[in-house]
Design a protein around this motif. Structure first.
Motif, PDB file in Angstrom:
ATOM      1  N   ALA A 151       0.838  -1.210   0.000  1.00  6.91           N
ATOM      2  CA  ALA A 151       0.000   0.000   0.000  1.00  6.91           C
ATOM      3  C   ALA A 151       0.869   1.254   0.000  1.00  6.91           C
ATOM      4  O   ALA A 151       0.585   2.216  -0.722  1.00  6.91           O
ATOM      5  CB  ALA A 151      -0.931  -0.006   1.210  1.00  6.91           C
ATOM      6  N   LYS A 152       1.936   1.235   0.795  1.00  9.96           N
ATOM      7  CA  LYS A 152       2.855   2.379   0.827  1.00  9.96           C
ATOM      8  C   LYS A 152       3.478   2.615  -0.544  1.00  9.96           C
ATOM      9  O   LYS A 152       3.555   3.752  -1.024  1.00  9.96           O
ATOM     10  CB  LYS A 152       3.949   2.144   1.858  1.00  9.96           C
ATOM     11  N   GLU A 153       3.916   1.539  -1.197  1.00  7.33           N
ATOM     12  CA  GLU A 153       4.566   1.683  -2.506  1.00  7.33           C
ATOM     13  C   GLU A 153       3.582   2.142  -3.580  1.00  7.33           C
ATOM     14  O   GLU A 153       3.921   2.967  -4.424  1.00  7.33           O
ATOM     15  CB  GLU A 153       5.244   0.374  -2.914  1.00  7.33           C
ATOM     16  N   LEU A 158       1.831   6.637  -6.932  1.00  5.14           N
ATOM     17  CA  LEU A 158       0.747   7.431  -7.521  1.00  5.14           C
ATOM     18  C   LEU A 158       0.767   8.899  -7.100  1.00  5.14           C
ATOM     19  O   LEU A 158       0.409   9.776  -7.884  1.00  5.14           O
ATOM     20  CB  LEU A 158      -0.615   6.825  -7.152  1.00  5.14           C
ATOM     21  N   PHE A 159       1.185   9.169  -5.861  1.00 11.10           N
ATOM     22  CA  PHE A 159       0.992  10.515  -5.320  1.00 11.10           C
ATOM     23  C   PHE A 159       2.260  11.246  -4.877  1.00 11.10           C
ATOM     24  O   PHE A 159       2.197  12.411  -4.510  1.00 11.10           O
ATOM     25  CB  PHE A 159       0.028  10.460  -4.131  1.00 11.10           C
ATOM     26  N   VAL A 160       3.411  10.589  -4.883  1.00 10.91           N
ATOM     27  CA  VAL A 160       4.642  11.218  -4.402  1.00 10.91           C
ATOM     28  C   VAL A 160       5.650  11.281  -5.542  1.00 10.91           C
ATOM     29  O   VAL A 160       5.907  10.285  -6.207  1.00 10.91           O
ATOM     30  CB  VAL A 160       5.239  10.432  -3.203  1.00 10.91           C
ATOM     31  N   GLU A 166       9.276   2.672  -6.900  1.00 12.35           N
ATOM     32  CA  GLU A 166       8.276   1.898  -6.174  1.00 12.35           C
ATOM     33  C   GLU A 166       7.957   0.613  -6.922  1.00 12.35           C
ATOM     34  O   GLU A 166       7.711  -0.428  -6.316  1.00 12.35           O
ATOM     35  CB  GLU A 166       6.996   2.718  -5.952  1.00 12.35           C
ATOM     36  N   LEU A 167       7.985   0.673  -8.264  1.00 10.45           N
ATOM     37  CA  LEU A 167       7.767  -0.526  -9.059  1.00 10.45           C
ATOM     38  C   LEU A 167       8.815  -1.580  -8.717  1.00 10.45           C
ATOM     39  O   LEU A 167       8.496  -2.769  -8.591  1.00 10.45           O
ATOM     40  CB  LEU A 167       7.816  -0.209 -10.561  1.00 10.45           C
ATOM     41  N   GLY A 168      10.059  -1.169  -8.531  1.00 12.24           N
ATOM     42  CA  GLY A 168      11.120  -2.101  -8.152  1.00 12.24           C
ATOM     43  C   GLY A 168      10.839  -2.762  -6.813  1.00 12.24           C
ATOM     44  O   GLY A 168      11.061  -3.959  -6.637  1.00 12.24           O
TER      45      GLY A 168
END
Length: 192
Positions: A151-153, A158-160, A166-168
């Motif tokens: 959820a964090k990633e 999406l928003f940061v 994050e995909l990695g």
């Protein structure tokens, strides 16, 4: 002194070698101004000989001391337990698979450079959540950690706006989960 040295054990060869290499590369890059991290340890896509070398080496490069310490600390904390449970060979193979999968998708989807061992950390976190799995049951701790980290990633992706893949992280977690799924599926076949 000799007695103390005799008691020191190279207990986790894959994890220790990876960690020592990443640390040495970082400090050599800082001491000798040859820009080796940017030249050899960042994968930017492509399939030339140098690109293929970078596709395997990029997790050893780190952008800052905080980046290095964050990844290597977690790898040194959880990696030896995983290496003991699953074997050095399995952990090495999972590190290579994680590296290639992340590099491939990063190049195709974003076309930007990638470095650092965060995806490997996420793979290890997912494996760690299953170390006490019994009778094919899914540990609630795994569900909780998976939801929190993923959820964090997804939120950050999406928003940061940042320079973090994050995909990695997500792909590394998926490699870890995929391995556990394969192991559990094979255990069920052996029982039948």
């Amino acid at each position: 002194m000799k007695n103390i040295l005799n008691k020191i054990e190279y207990n986790s060869p894959v994890v220790l070698t990876f960690s020592l290499l990443a640390t040495a590369i970082f400090f050599i890059d800082k001491i000798i101004p040859l820009d080796i991290i940017n030249s050899l340890f960042v994968y930017r896509g492509g399939f030339s000989l140098i690109s293929l070398i970078q596709m395997i080496l990029w997790p050893l490069g780190h952008a800052s001391i905080d980046h290095l310490l964050g990844n290597i600390t977690l790898i040194l904390l959880i990696g030896p337990m995983l290496e003991e449970k699953y074997s050095s060979k399995t952990i090495l193979i999972l590190i290579i698979i994680t590296t290639v999968v992340i590099g491939f998708f990063q190049a195709i989807i974003f076309g930007s450079g990638i470095l650092g061992a965060s995806g490997i950390v996420f793979m290890m976190i997912m494996l760690t959540s299953f170390t006490n799995m019994k009778d094919g049951k899914i540990p609630l701790t795994f569900i909780f950690i998976a939801i929190l980290f993923l959820a964090k990633e997804i939120y950050n992706g999406l928003f940061v706006t940042n320079n973090i893949s994050e995909l990695g992280h997500i792909l590394g977690a998926l490699v870890g989960m995929g391995y556990i799924y394969i192991v559990q599926k094979n255990k069920k076949k052996q029982i039948i």
